[in-house]
Design a protein around this motif. Sequence first.
Motif, mmCIF file in Angstrom:
data_model
loop_
_atom_site.group_PDB
_atom_site.id
_atom_site.type_symbol
_atom_site.label_atom_id
_atom_site.label_comp_id
_atom_site.label_asym_id
_atom_site.label_seq_id
_atom_site.Cartn_x
_atom_site.Cartn_y
_atom_site.Cartn_z
ATOM 1 N N ALA A 100 -80.121 56.128 20.526
ATOM 2 C CA ALA A 100 -80.494 57.009 19.420
ATOM 3 C C ALA A 100 -79.669 56.711 18.179
ATOM 4 O O ALA A 100 -79.337 55.555 17.915
ATOM 5 C CB ALA A 100 -80.344 58.457 19.851
ATOM 6 N N ARG A 102 -81.077 64.447 13.496
ATOM 7 C CA ARG A 102 -80.838 63.656 14.700
ATOM 8 C C ARG A 102 -82.148 63.193 15.318
ATOM 9 O O ARG A 102 -82.157 62.412 16.258
ATOM 10 C CB ARG A 102 -80.035 64.477 15.702
ATOM 11 N N THR A 109 -76.013 61.540 9.917
ATOM 12 C CA THR A 109 -76.404 62.907 10.243
ATOM 13 C C THR A 109 -76.050 63.803 9.066
ATOM 14 O O THR A 109 -75.024 64.474 9.056
ATOM 15 C CB THR A 109 -75.693 63.353 11.515
ATOM 16 N N GLY A 131 -75.535 56.666 22.189
ATOM 17 C CA GLY A 131 -76.653 57.575 22.001
ATOM 18 C C GLY A 131 -76.898 58.468 23.185
ATOM 19 O O GLY A 131 -76.197 58.438 24.176
ATOM 20 N N PHE A 176 -76.715 68.667 22.818
ATOM 21 C CA PHE A 176 -77.907 68.762 23.662
ATOM 22 C C PHE A 176 -77.561 69.244 25.060
ATOM 23 O O PHE A 176 -77.621 68.485 26.016
ATOM 24 C CB PHE A 176 -78.623 67.417 23.713
ATOM 25 N N PRO A 178 -72.495 60.574 14.294
ATOM 26 C CA PRO A 178 -72.070 59.425 15.080
ATOM 27 C C PRO A 178 -70.673 58.988 14.679
ATOM 28 O O PRO A 178 -70.228 59.299 13.580
ATOM 29 C CB PRO A 178 -73.079 58.348 14.664
HETATM 30 S S1 SF4 Z 1 -73.561 61.685 19.142
HETATM 31 FE FE1 SF4 Z 1 -74.692 62.395 17.338
HETATM 32 S S2 SF4 Z 1 -75.256 60.519 16.293
HETATM 33 FE FE2 SF4 Z 1 -74.729 59.945 18.380
HETATM 34 S S3 SF4 Z 1 -76.629 59.980 19.535
HETATM 35 FE FE3 SF4 Z 1 -75.687 61.985 19.732
HETATM 36 S S4 SF4 Z 1 -76.636 63.199 18.092
HETATM 37 FE FE4 SF4 Z 1 -76.974 61.054 17.609
#
Ligand code: SF4
Lengths: 229, 426, 235
Positions: free
Chosen positions: C59, B100, B185, C97, C133, C156
């Motif tokens: 992202a 990521r 991912t 993102g 996160f 994603p």
């Molecule tokens: S949901 Fe997953 S793919 Fe989308 S920004 Fe967040 S970490 Fe990246």
Amino acid sequence: MLDETKTGLDTVEGGPQLSGKSTDSSGGKMDDPDGHPSVIALLSQFGDAVSGHRVFAGTQHVVWIDSACNLEILRWLREQQDHQYDMISDITAVDYGAGRPIEVVYQLFSTVYKRALRVRCKLPLDGLEIDSIVELWSAANWLEREVYDLFGVTFRKHPDLRRILMPHDYEEGHPLRKDFPLRGRFSRAEQTRRALDQSVEHSYIAEEMDLGRDPQQATPIIGTKDGDE
Amino acid sequence: MSKRTVEFNVGRNPEMGIDGSVVDSPILPFDIPEPDLDTENMLINIGPQHPATHGVLRLVCELDGETVKRVIPHIGYLHSSFEKLGEYRTWNQVVPLTDRMDYLAPLIYNCAYVMTVEKLMGIEVTERCKVVRVICMEMDRIFSHLLWLGTTAIDVGAFTPFLYAFQERERIYQLHEAFTGARITTSATRVGGMMADLPEGWTDGLQDFLDTFPDTLEEIDRLLTRNQIHIGRSQGIGAISAEDAINSGFTGANLRACGVDYDVRKDQPYYDYETYDFEIPVGQHGDCYDRYLCRMEEMRQSVSLLRQALERLPGGPIDVEDPNISLPSKTDCMSDMESMIHHFKLITDGIPAPEGDCYMPIEGSKGELGMYIVAEEGGTKPVRWRIRPPSLVNLSVLPKLAEEHLVSDLIMINASLDIVLGEIDR
Amino acid sequence: MEEGGARMGLKDALPGGGTSSVTGGMFGDGSPTFLTSKIDWIINWSRRNSLWPMPFGTACCAIEMMASAASNYDLARFGMERMSFSPRQADVLICAGRVPYKLAPVLRRIWDQMPQPKWCVSMGACASSGGVFDVYSMVQGIDTIIPVDVYVPGCPPRPEGLIYGLMMIQEKIREESLSRHFEHRAEDPSSVARPHANDAQVIGLTGPFGNSTQQEELSNKEPGTRGELPEELLP
Ligand code: SF4
């Protein structure tokens, strides 16, 4: 502001496991310096300032040096004809937690001799200051700013020392320290409110251009404000 | 009254004239008299939400007319604290975070991370695993360079290469998906091996890709390499000398475009890269055009590396045969009590590491990608996990490169550095 | 589309050919008049087939958003040919993102700059809930900052997922009516540059399982209810 769910969550997670067994990352040990000419030369040239040497993972040589003479030793390593570490790959810091010193790590590489060396300096928690090496490698500029931002290590004579990743008025402290909770010091509601209280225009000011030109004058405008102190 | 001559020298490439002649004439030779006025430098802000900054980068520029006097990049608009999060996870649980970070070349990051952990723990992976990882990394080098190519072409005004590049990327997406189950991912690696072995017929799919991809690459090459507009916008723009480049930490294709043949695959080889036959493209001028040429050539070299790797792909197990590191097979777990307990223990406790630290550079798609890991004796989680971000160091040179260029050149320079914000801000 | 444009009104006026759907309008004593429903239909039809997305990509999800705009998935088939990089000309904000707190005021500013009518798609786990996160620097779901219409799950989401999410926006537009315009589209001027959620909502949302139990509150839905869509309206 207290957040009830937060206290509940923080007990759930394990966090970094620290055995607390070794109090010294170098262990005060001196491994056999054979096999790395720069380590031998360092030991003979700066015997007193080199406080430890270990070999990790088979081939990786690590040298602990006195933080007071980091500039001198790194300049010597960079300019000596037999060593010529002309590339600084990385500057970072390590916090072992439990009141142990924070260590600044320099990762050097010589494109001439294809040789790598890692240099570490211990900084006690009450004296987090070290000389900046921007005058040797300009790559150090942003890397040192990042260490300052995330660990709170001050680099003396750095041309433009301010936060780089976190907002310039971030008040919760230095996030990568071990005593910093994963979810931040404030509650989520407080964090959200503070985030939107930042006016977007606030960082679009003309004074910004003075930054970096004259460090003495620039500091008061945008943030060297520290959360914990 | 001062005079300024505007001239575009498009003639560096001697093969460029339509009739075969060497073209070396300025397109627009004329003098602009500068009016004698009181002028003030202007401050403009680009980003963080701007399509030309390739992410959430913010550039504050001081302009004199259209000339950039000074740029201050602001980063941190995508700071997701990977490094802190990694300290709360066991060695294998960190792997999903790595892809990521650089979503343009996820497999390179997966491999770089486990490689460092294995080096620290002294694990030697199997021959098959090594080759599979080389395949993964070279495939993603193409994957990342293609996105760079497409978006950079858009920045100089060409939309077609973007569509071509994305069609090829879509095929790599499918290869990713067939192997790992995810398009971006991937999280394909584990300490001591891979998440799974290559599925049946996967190598045929890759072979298919390798057969037709070079043609598309040549097509894009024909669209851009001798394109007058592209040349006019990139030759002589954002040039830097080799010495400065090393000093300011440039790595990857950006450094090689300045004429330094530093490539981690050659200089600190890993996974038997020294036994493969490939070349490192090196530029001369260190400008945007040379960076473009280097990356194009790197893709061709990657194709040849992939062919060699497919040829030598050995059989045998892909995970190391060490019960303390590799999980038992799923069938065993479901039928055998001991295997189930073993599986459970390994997942919940993690793999103990020796005391020490380890820095392992590899040649990522953006430059030297280093992973630095500090472990405590017997620790199953990293005390510190640090990524040496190639894009961050490359981007820090932008103010120096963009000085005294036009604003439109600033966009081109920024694009040619090939940055990815996820990894800059981490 | 299935109504067949101009013939739709005729169908209402001419009973016959099976069941008649006439329940009100100018032929009965019900509330929605013939004229309004006709304009509604035209306006909704044109709105939903010329949505201009404002891509707020940060992202990894942004790469999938680019993939859905590129050749293989071709978002332009749904009337989204023009990615509007300026919020002033956009209808749908696609937030793809991670959004850290440092970016939150920017996101709010962009939302405030978009003219009504406007919709918001939150693409991916990070934008919808913070995802993996759960850390000091990240907004735990952009619905604490701006109102969200459609959450697209995935990490994603595949391009198909994003396209389905945008089609759900189109369905949502189909149900709108000019007579309820002010109800749907009212915006409190004092809410500009303020968080969308209040403190209690933010804390509830970021608590354990907050995103799966409390998200509907912020998207103006009664917990646990699903709007029933007639069969032919299902996408
Ligand atoms: S949901 Fe997953 S793919 Fe989308 S920004 Fe967040 S970490 Fe990246």
